[in-house]
Each structure stands twice: as C-alpha cells, then as structure tokens.
Design a protein around this motif. Structure first.
Motif, PDB file in Angstrom:
ATOM      1  N   ALA A 166       4.297   0.495  -0.163  1.00  0.00           N
ATOM      2  CA  ALA A 166       4.520  -0.944   0.015  1.00  0.00           C
ATOM      3  C   ALA A 166       3.362  -1.567   0.774  1.00  0.00           C
ATOM      4  CB  ALA A 166       5.836  -1.176   0.762  1.00  0.00           C
ATOM      5  N   PHE A 199       1.032  -4.864  -0.512  1.00  0.00           N
ATOM      6  CA  PHE A 199       1.033  -6.117   0.239  1.00  0.00           C
ATOM      7  C   PHE A 199      -0.272  -6.331   1.002  1.00  0.00           C
ATOM      8  CE2 PHE A 199       5.437  -5.990  -0.864  1.00  0.00           C
ATOM      9  CZ  PHE A 199       5.825  -7.316  -0.880  1.00  0.00           C
ATOM     10  N   LEU A 256      11.797  -1.272   3.554  1.00  0.00           N
ATOM     11  CA  LEU A 256      10.954  -1.974   2.586  1.00  0.00           C
ATOM     12  C   LEU A 256      10.566  -3.362   3.075  1.00  0.00           C
ATOM     13  CD1 LEU A 256      12.694  -1.059  -0.795  1.00  0.00           C
ATOM     14  CD2 LEU A 256      10.391  -0.418  -0.082  1.00  0.00           C
ATOM     15  N   SER A 316       8.270  -3.165   6.448  1.00  0.00           N
ATOM     16  CA  SER A 316       6.965  -2.573   6.173  1.00  0.00           C
ATOM     17  C   SER A 316       6.072  -3.548   5.408  1.00  0.00           C
ATOM     18  CB  SER A 316       7.136  -1.282   5.377  1.00  0.00           C
ATOM     19  OG  SER A 316       5.901  -0.657   5.145  1.00  0.00           O
ATOM     20  N   SER A 317       6.648  -4.255   4.436  1.00  0.00           N
ATOM     21  CA  SER A 317       5.881  -5.233   3.656  1.00  0.00           C
ATOM     22  C   SER A 317       5.439  -6.402   4.533  1.00  0.00           C
ATOM     23  CB  SER A 317       6.730  -5.747   2.494  1.00  0.00           C
ATOM     24  OG  SER A 317       7.137  -4.691   1.652  1.00  0.00           O
ATOM     25  N   GLY A 323       1.578  -6.942   5.441  1.00  0.00           N
ATOM     26  CA  GLY A 323       1.066  -8.083   4.691  1.00  0.00           C
ATOM     27  C   GLY A 323       0.767  -9.303   5.527  1.00  0.00           C
TER      28      GLY A 323
END
Length: 502
Positions: A93, A97, A163, A166-167, A171
């Motif tokens: 991920a 990102f 998810l 972490s993104s 990002g």
C-alpha cells in the motif's frame, strides 16, 4: 565548459606553430579528445552514484524483512500470520500511495515551504534534479515509518485499519514532514536552496531520527492509546502481566536484518559517493560515508550493552529481547546526527538512548500503555533524544563538510556552536509531535468510533490467525485443526458442541 575548451584550443593553436591551419586542426583534435574524456567521466560519475543510491535503497528495503521478523517474534504465536501480512501490506500500500501522492508532497519542487506540488504519479520524472532511483530510496523510508506504527497496534487491530492508516501515513502524513526537513524548499531544511535557514542553521536530521522514527513512533502512540491495551495485559488490581512474544529467534533474526539495512539508511542518505576531496582540508564525502557507518555501529553497540547490564540490574535476567530493542534504540537515536558527530560522541548517544528506552518503558507500564514491540518508546523516545543529541554534539568541521556553502553555520552546543541549532531541533520535535497528533490521532479516533479499529474480544482471545486468516501460522498436531473446526462450527451454530479430540 565549451568556452573553456575553445579558449584552450586557441592557445594550443598558438603554441603548435606558425601554420595556422594545421595548428588549429591539431588543437581541435586534442581538445575534442579532452571533451570526450570529460563526458565519459560524467557518465561514470552518474552511473556510480546511481548504483550506490539503488544499492542503499535495496538495503533499506531489506529492513522490511527485519521488521516482519521482529514483529512476528514479538507477538504471540496465534497472531503470527496477521502481523506478517500487515508488514507486507505496509510495503504494498505504501508503494502505491507514495507513487501517487507521497513523493510529490515530499519533493515536488519548486513549491512552498509546507508541501510539494509536482511529480504526482512521477510525472516529469526523470528531471534535472530527480531520478527514479531517488523515488525508490525515499519509498523505502516511507514504508519504514509505516512499519514502526504497525508494531505498536499489533495483536488487536482490524485488517482494514492497517490498510487505511498505512495509506494515509505514507501518502500524506510522512511526506509532509520529510518536505519540511529534507526538501530544498522545506521551511526548516538544513539544505534549503534560498539560504534563509531556521535560526541560521536549519534542522540537521540527516537520515531521519525525527522524520522517520518520531513520525512512526508518535503515530503508533496514538493508535495504541486509542485502542487500549491487549486483553490480559494489565490486571484489575493494577498488576502487570507480560505477554511475551513467542520466538526470540525471530526477534534476533529481525534485529540483525535491521542492523544490516541501517547501513543503507544512514550512509546511504548521502545519495552519492563519487565526490572530489574538498578544499577545506577534510577527506570529502568518501570519508564521510565511512564515518557515518562507524558512528551508526558504535551507537547501536553501546546501547545494546547498556541495556543488557541495565536490565540485568533491574530485573535480574539477561534478556535477549531487551538487548535487541536497546540496540535498535541506539540506531534510531544516531540516525539524525550520524554524519556530523565524532565516533566518540556516538558512544554517548547510544548510552543515553538505552537509558531513555528503559525509562520510557517504565513510564509506559506505569501509565498502563501497551505497545507489544515498544515501538512508540523506542522510535519516538529514542528518536527525540537523537534530535537533541545532534544539536549538542554536531561538530563544526563535519557540519560544514556535509552542509557546505554556508560559512558560520551554527553547530553543536557542547562543541562551542551556540544554542541556535538546539532551538531549531526543539522546534522540530514540537512540530512533528503536533503534526502527527493532529493527523493520525483523529484518524485512529474515527476508525475507533466506526468500529473499524479493534477486533472483538472473542477474536482477540482466539487469535487473529484463526479468526481472520483461516488458520494458525504453525501447525503442531491435529489439535490445531480440531480447534479450527470447532471455531468454524460455532460461527455456523453458536450453541453446537463437538466431542473432544483424542
């Protein structure tokens, strides 16, 4: 370059004799050869520096394996598959990102001092200043920050929450911080292009005690606080129960992998190695890279030994897991100043880092704060100490070597450089803590309110490998399969019972 060559050609023509035509032709031929040789040297320099950066990126990426092994060994066996999968997701991920948004927010120059605004989806890469190899290297740093956070919230966090956080971290949250301190446009960067530096020095966070380790540690702090401790970690009477990991072997393996990868993390942060000796009487970048590897090593070794004897005095045991965490705490601390301090100062850094880690762990236990990997204490606490350490022990010689073209730049307080660098670094600690708290704290709180953060007590007691991933990571005998069948049957028929397995 061309003008210099033309001038040389004209001078050579005069030296070669009265026959102007022949002399000019000979001079042009000779200068043309010099130009070809110069071009070859430029190509070789680019190839060597790119190879060095890519190799460093591979080393930093190998730290993901280290994180995975360390995390797996530090949790109970019933959650091994879950924590391994989350480490894979951090990389996957994070890669997507960081490609779409993160690299642009971090290094999208020209931009303002707060956030980058170019190179989304690597548009216009390669450019005159950036190449794909730099993206790969910085991506490895970004997913390291996410891996730190995953350790703090292990054994009780829903898969979807991993998810989402972490993104968001790779990002947006982490890239903004790296822009502040590492981009040439960042408002507090030590290498700011316009020369208008914070307190005349900027923040010297060479490889990320603050940018990487504090960001990951503070994010993990909020995640663990909002989730609360694991079931059984603290008794109703205030008694503390140690929920130890299931494999010291995996912890040691992960620690050595992280140690190996740190040589890409710290020395690799120079991003190039083929640099000429400078005119200041020092040994240039070649020596600086080697010195950085040495200070990294000494800090980690000192912290490991200090933790070994410190915990022996406090607990009466020689505990390998504590020693491994102490070693990593020393590495996290030296990461900021590894390139600008003397080797003897790195020993001081490692010693204090071990004391900081032991103290943070004692405080966390008293506050009933549960972090299975001590990640918030290790990376957050030791990372903050590393930022202060750099402001105290950075030497004038090495600061000017690593950050040239700024005469009179402030350096370490204890080395005679005044307090300006310390002031800049205290501001760094405050803004990182404030930014990560203002972004990751609300994210974890919203996930908690939406019931997307923590798993149910039943699932936590049974273990996430069984309830969320279809089975245990380890199968010892038929009893595990029987437990799996019983669990699946209870989901279909809650009141059903099955005979015991012989």
């Amino acid at each position: 370059m061309a003008a210099a060559l033309d001038c040389s050609a004209a001078q050579l023509a005069q030296l070669l004799g009265p026959n102007t035509t022949d002399a000019s032709a000979a001079a042009a031929l000779i200068c043309g050869q010099f130009s070809a040789v110069s071009s070859k040297f430029s190509d070789a320099t680019f190839a060597i520096d790119t190879t060095y950066l890519l190799f460093s990126a591979y080393l930093v990426f190998s730290m993901q394996l280290g994180f995975a092994m360390l995390c797996a060994g530090s949790v109970r066996a019933k959650n091994t598959m879950n924590i391994m999968l989350t480490n894979v997701l951090d990389a996957a991920a994070g890669g997507l990102f960081y490609y779409l948004f993160g690299f642009a927010f971090a290094f999208g120059s020209p931009s303002n001092g707060f956030i980058g605004r170019h190179f989304f989806g690597l548009d216009d890469i390669p450019s005159k200043d950036f190449d794909y190899s730099l993206f790969l290297y910085q991506w490895a740093f970004a997913i390291a920050a996410a891996g730190i956070t995953s350790g703090s919230i292990a054994e009780r966090t829903q898969f979807v929450a991993y998810l989402i956080y972490s993104s968001f971290l790779t990002g947006f949250v982490y890239p903004v911080v790296s822009h502040w301190f590492w981009s040439v446009d960042g408002w507090a960067a030590a290498a700011k292009s316009d020369g208008n530096l914070l307190f005349g020095s900027g923040v010297i966070d060479f490889a990320g005690s603050g940018v990487v380790h504090m960001v990951g540690g503070v994010a993990g702090l909020w995640g663990a606080l909002i989730e609360g401790p694991r079931i059984g970690r603290f008794g109703s009477s205030g008694r503390t129960v140690a929920l130890r990991g299931h494999s010291a072997s995996l912890v040691v393996l992960g620690t050595f992998m992280l140690w190996f990868g740190w040589y890409g993390f710290n020395p690799g942060s120079f991003t190039k190695i083929l640099s000429a000796y400078n005119s200041g009487g020092y040994y240039g970048q070649w020596s600086a890279v080697g010195r950085t590897a040495v200070t990294t090593t000494l800090a980690g070794c000192t912290a490991a030994l200090t933790t070994l004897f410190g915990k022996r005095i406090l607990s009466g045991h020689w505990n390998v897991t504590d020693v491994c965490n102490g070693l990593l705490g020393g590495f996290a601390a030296i990461t900021s100043g590894c390139s600008v301090v003397e080797p003897w100062a790195a020993i001081v850094c490692g010693f204090v880092a071990a004391v900081v880690l032991i103290s943070c762990n004692a405080l966390a236990e008293r506050a009933r704060f549960d972090d299975p990997l001590e990640a918030a204490q290790l990376h957050g606490g030791c990372g903050a100490w590393g930022i202060i350490f750099t402001a105290l022990f950075a030497t004038e010689k090495y600061v000017n070597e690593v950050y040239p073209n700024k005469p009179g730049r402030p350096y370490g307080l204890f080395m005679g450089g005044g307090g300006k660098l310390l002031a800049a670094h205290l501001i760094q600690i405050l803004v990182i803590f404030g930014w990560v708290s203002a972004t990751m704290g609300p994210l974890f709180f919203v996930l908690h309110k939406l019931k997307l953060l923590r798993i149910s007590p039943e699932d936590e007691m049974a273990g996430m490998d069984l309830t969320r991933h279809g089975g245990f990571a380890y199968v010892y005998d038929d009893e595990d399969e029987s437990q799996k069948r019983n669990f699946q049957l209870r989901k279909i028929e809650p009141n059903a019972t099955t005979p015991p397995t012989n």
